[in-house]
Design a protein around this motif. Structure first.
Motif, short mmCIF file in Angstrom:
data_model
loop_
_atom_site.label_atom_id
_atom_site.label_comp_id
_atom_site.label_asym_id
_atom_site.label_seq_id
_atom_site.Cartn_x
_atom_site.Cartn_y
_atom_site.Cartn_z
N THR A 105 -57.09 32.19 24.69
CA THR A 105 -58.04 32.63 25.73
C THR A 105 -58.12 34.14 25.86
O THR A 105 -58.78 34.64 26.77
CB THR A 105 -57.67 32.03 27.10
OG1 THR A 105 -56.38 32.53 27.49
CG2 THR A 105 -57.63 30.52 27.04
N TRP A 178 -60.33 38.63 28.00
CA TRP A 178 -59.88 37.26 28.22
C TRP A 178 -61.07 36.38 28.61
O TRP A 178 -62.14 36.86 29.00
CB TRP A 178 -58.80 37.23 29.31
CG TRP A 178 -59.28 37.73 30.65
CD1 TRP A 178 -59.87 37.01 31.65
CD2 TRP A 178 -59.21 39.08 31.15
NE1 TRP A 178 -60.17 37.82 32.73
CE2 TRP A 178 -59.77 39.09 32.45
CE3 TRP A 178 -58.70 40.28 30.62
CZ2 TRP A 178 -59.85 40.25 33.22
CZ3 TRP A 178 -58.79 41.43 31.39
CH2 TRP A 178 -59.35 41.41 32.67
N ASP A 179 -60.85 35.07 28.51
CA ASP A 179 -61.85 34.12 28.96
C ASP A 179 -61.97 34.14 30.49
O ASP A 179 -60.98 34.40 31.17
CB ASP A 179 -61.47 32.69 28.52
CG ASP A 179 -61.92 32.37 27.11
OD1 ASP A 179 -62.99 32.86 26.71
OD2 ASP A 179 -61.19 31.64 26.41
N PRO A 180 -63.17 33.87 31.03
CA PRO A 180 -64.39 33.42 30.35
C PRO A 180 -65.24 34.55 29.77
O PRO A 180 -66.23 34.29 29.11
CB PRO A 180 -65.15 32.73 31.49
CG PRO A 180 -64.77 33.53 32.70
CD PRO A 180 -63.31 33.88 32.51
N ALA A 183 -65.51 34.25 25.99
CA ALA A 183 -66.48 33.23 25.55
C ALA A 183 -67.91 33.72 25.74
O ALA A 183 -68.79 33.45 24.91
CB ALA A 183 -66.24 31.93 26.31
N TRP A 257 -68.16 28.21 30.24
CA TRP A 257 -66.95 27.58 30.80
C TRP A 257 -66.51 26.38 29.97
O TRP A 257 -65.31 26.12 29.84
CB TRP A 257 -67.17 27.19 32.26
CG TRP A 257 -66.83 28.34 33.16
CD1 TRP A 257 -67.70 29.13 33.85
CD2 TRP A 257 -65.53 28.85 33.41
NE1 TRP A 257 -67.02 30.10 34.52
CE2 TRP A 257 -65.68 29.95 34.27
CE3 TRP A 257 -64.25 28.49 33.00
CZ2 TRP A 257 -64.58 30.69 34.74
CZ3 TRP A 257 -63.16 29.23 33.46
CH2 TRP A 257 -63.34 30.31 34.31
N THR A 259 -66.70 26.18 26.74
CA THR A 259 -65.96 26.81 25.64
C THR A 259 -64.59 27.26 26.11
O THR A 259 -63.57 27.03 25.44
CB THR A 259 -66.74 28.01 25.08
OG1 THR A 259 -67.98 27.56 24.56
CG2 THR A 259 -65.95 28.71 23.97
N THR A 260 -64.56 27.90 27.27
CA THR A 260 -63.29 28.40 27.82
C THR A 260 -62.30 27.27 28.01
O THR A 260 -61.12 27.37 27.64
CB THR A 260 -63.53 29.12 29.15
OG1 THR A 260 -64.30 30.30 28.91
CG2 THR A 260 -62.23 29.49 29.84
N LEU A 264 -58.22 26.40 27.18
CA LEU A 264 -57.44 26.72 28.38
C LEU A 264 -56.82 25.45 28.96
O LEU A 264 -57.42 24.78 29.79
CB LEU A 264 -58.34 27.39 29.43
CG LEU A 264 -57.70 27.68 30.79
CD1 LEU A 264 -56.53 28.65 30.66
CD2 LEU A 264 -58.75 28.24 31.76
#
Length: 308
Positions: A105, A178-180, A183, A257, A259-260, A264
């Motif tokens: 992530t 970092w995510d999101p 992504a 989200w 994808t995240t 995660l």
């Protein structure tokens, strides 16, 4: 007279150990406490004991941990780096628990057409990142893995929104994020990962509390951890629904989200010796590159309920 004094002391003792009437929880729009807030399950659980929940929004982990330190909130969830910086600033916090590792992530990204194809290629380049954040640790570790030092790059310290703009207009050569947000920039610009945290740093979410709250209300703290565990199981099994909630919370597209959440894993586990050791390695890395002015003893923030 003695009987009245005994009665008064008994009442005072009972009041001292009574459950709190309200707990104050810090959250960010994109973290697990936001999901818990929108689901409403914690309120349902604690309402049975006469405890209200007050949610306080923060823009980032460092500000949230400052709130924890000054007593405006009792509980918070952040990534790995903010607690180490808070400890260096003498914040009296404790680690209640942690998520599973989620190294996919966070990553160092470059524009799709960039000539940068490895971490070694970052030498002499401008790299955007949020100072003192989890990705700051990733960058330190990635540079050292590649035989470089932190002095070999030019860090450009920017919060995510400003870093995103600088990245898109070419004002920086790379971005550690970092995510999101990771992504989102991958989906919208075709940004390419040079290195993520896999096999390099673990990347946890930590569940933190003020020592006063954790030691004074241990049963309530445990109930919050239990609720985080239950929520995690639900979110891992219902990623589409969780993505919809977090999209509403953050204003980011639901597909971002989705994808995240594929990279995660949510969870809530009590602290262990190995996780404390990994967190100590992080703190020592920040001290080594002089981003932390002092050496931090991570284990000094052990919850009394976990001491053997």
């Amino acid at each position: 007279m003695l009987g009245m004094l005994t009665c008064a002391l008994s009442s005072l003792s009972a009041a001292s150990f009574a459950a709190p009437e309200q707990i104050n929880i810090g959250y960010q729009k994109a973290n697990i406490f936001a999901l818990l807030k929108y689901r409403g399950t914690l309120e349902e659980t604690l309402k049975k004991e006469g405890i209200a929940v007050r949610w306080v929004e923060f823009p980032a982990g460092p500000q949230m941990l400052e709130g924890l330190n000054v007593g405006s909130i009792d509980l918070a969830a952040t990534g790995d780096a903010p607690p180490a910086f808070a400890q260096a600033a003498k914040a009296d916090l404790v680690y209640l628990g942690h998520s599973p590792t989620n190294p996919k992530t966070e990553a160092i990204v470059v524009p799709a057409a960039s000539a940068i194809h490895s971490v070694k290629d970052l030498k002499g380049k401008r790299v955007a990142l949020n100072k003192g954040s989890d990705v700051n640790y990733l960058l330190i570790a990635a540079l050292e893995e590649a035989g470089l030092t932190y002095k070999d790059i030019t860090p450009v310290y920017l919060p995510p929104a400003d870093a995103r703009a600088a990245f898109q207009k070419g004002a920086v050569d790379a971005w550690v994020i970092w995510d999101p947000y990771l992504a989102e920039v991958e989906a919208s610009t075709g940004a390419r990962q040079v290195r993520n945290a896999e096999g390099l740093v673990p990347h946890y979410t930590f569940y933190l509390a003020s020592r006063k709250f954790a030691d004074g209300e241990p049963e309530t703290a445990k109930k919050v951890l239990d609720e985080l565990g239950t929520l995690s199981n639900w979110a891992n099994e219902h990623q589409d629904e969780a993505a919809a909630i977090l999209a509403h919370s953050t204003g980011l597209n639901k597909s971002v989200w989705r994808t995240t959440l594929t990279r995660l894993p949510y969870g809530a586990e009590r602290m262990s010796d190995s996780v404390f050791a990994q967190q100590q390695t992080l703190a020592d890395a920040f001290t080594r590159v002089k981003l932390l002015p002092v050496k931090v003893d991570v284990r000094s923030a052990t919850w009394s309920a976990d001491k053997k």
